[in-house]
Design an enzyme around this catalytic site. Sequence first.
Site, PDB file in Angstrom:
ATOM      1  N   ARG A  23       0.823  -1.217   0.000  1.00 42.08           N
ATOM      2  CA  ARG A  23       0.000   0.000   0.000  1.00 42.08           C
ATOM      3  C   ARG A  23       0.853   1.262   0.000  1.00 42.08           C
ATOM      4  O   ARG A  23       0.561   2.217  -0.721  1.00 42.08           O
ATOM      5  CB  ARG A  23      -0.963   0.007   1.192  1.00 42.08           C
ATOM      6  CG  ARG A  23      -2.061  -1.041   1.072  1.00 42.08           C
ATOM      7  CD  ARG A  23      -2.945  -1.069   2.294  1.00 42.08           C
ATOM      8  NE  ARG A  23      -2.131  -1.318   3.477  1.00 42.08           N
ATOM      9  CZ  ARG A  23      -2.408  -0.873   4.691  1.00 42.08           C
ATOM     10  NH1 ARG A  23      -3.496  -0.160   4.911  1.00 42.08           N
ATOM     11  NH2 ARG A  23      -1.629  -1.148   5.713  1.00 42.08           N
ATOM     12  N   ASN A  41      -6.124  -2.709   2.195  1.00 47.40           N
ATOM     13  CA  ASN A  41      -6.121  -4.152   2.355  1.00 47.40           C
ATOM     14  C   ASN A  41      -7.554  -4.629   2.487  1.00 47.40           C
ATOM     15  O   ASN A  41      -8.386  -3.958   3.104  1.00 47.40           O
ATOM     16  CB  ASN A  41      -5.352  -4.563   3.610  1.00 47.40           C
ATOM     17  CG  ASN A  41      -3.857  -4.462   3.453  1.00 47.40           C
ATOM     18  OD1 ASN A  41      -3.322  -4.459   2.346  1.00 47.40           O
ATOM     19  ND2 ASN A  41      -3.148  -4.371   4.560  1.00 47.40           N
TER      20      ASN A  41
END
Length: 93
Positions: A23, A41
């Site tokens: 990320r 996520n």
Amino acid sequence: MTATDRIRRRFVVHGSVQGVGFRMAAAHEARRLGVAGSVRNRVDGTVEAEVEGTADAVRAMDAWLAQGPPSARVDRVDAAEAEPRGDEGFRIA
């Protein structure tokens, strides 16, 4: 850039993509490319990204997501068109 110059896509990245800095690296790349949106996520172990910008920039982000950072292993990326929302900035959700 007007809303008609922008496209938006939703990506779901499968593989070893959680717990490897995916990320953070995706957000860095998105900012470098000048696209807006977010990355997060998901509970199933995938990473979801919504990306909005010019067609070229979104395609470049698509290509990056297919590789991911060196610490990740991307098995596949599912992509779907979405309606542009005029987002600004890129965030990690």
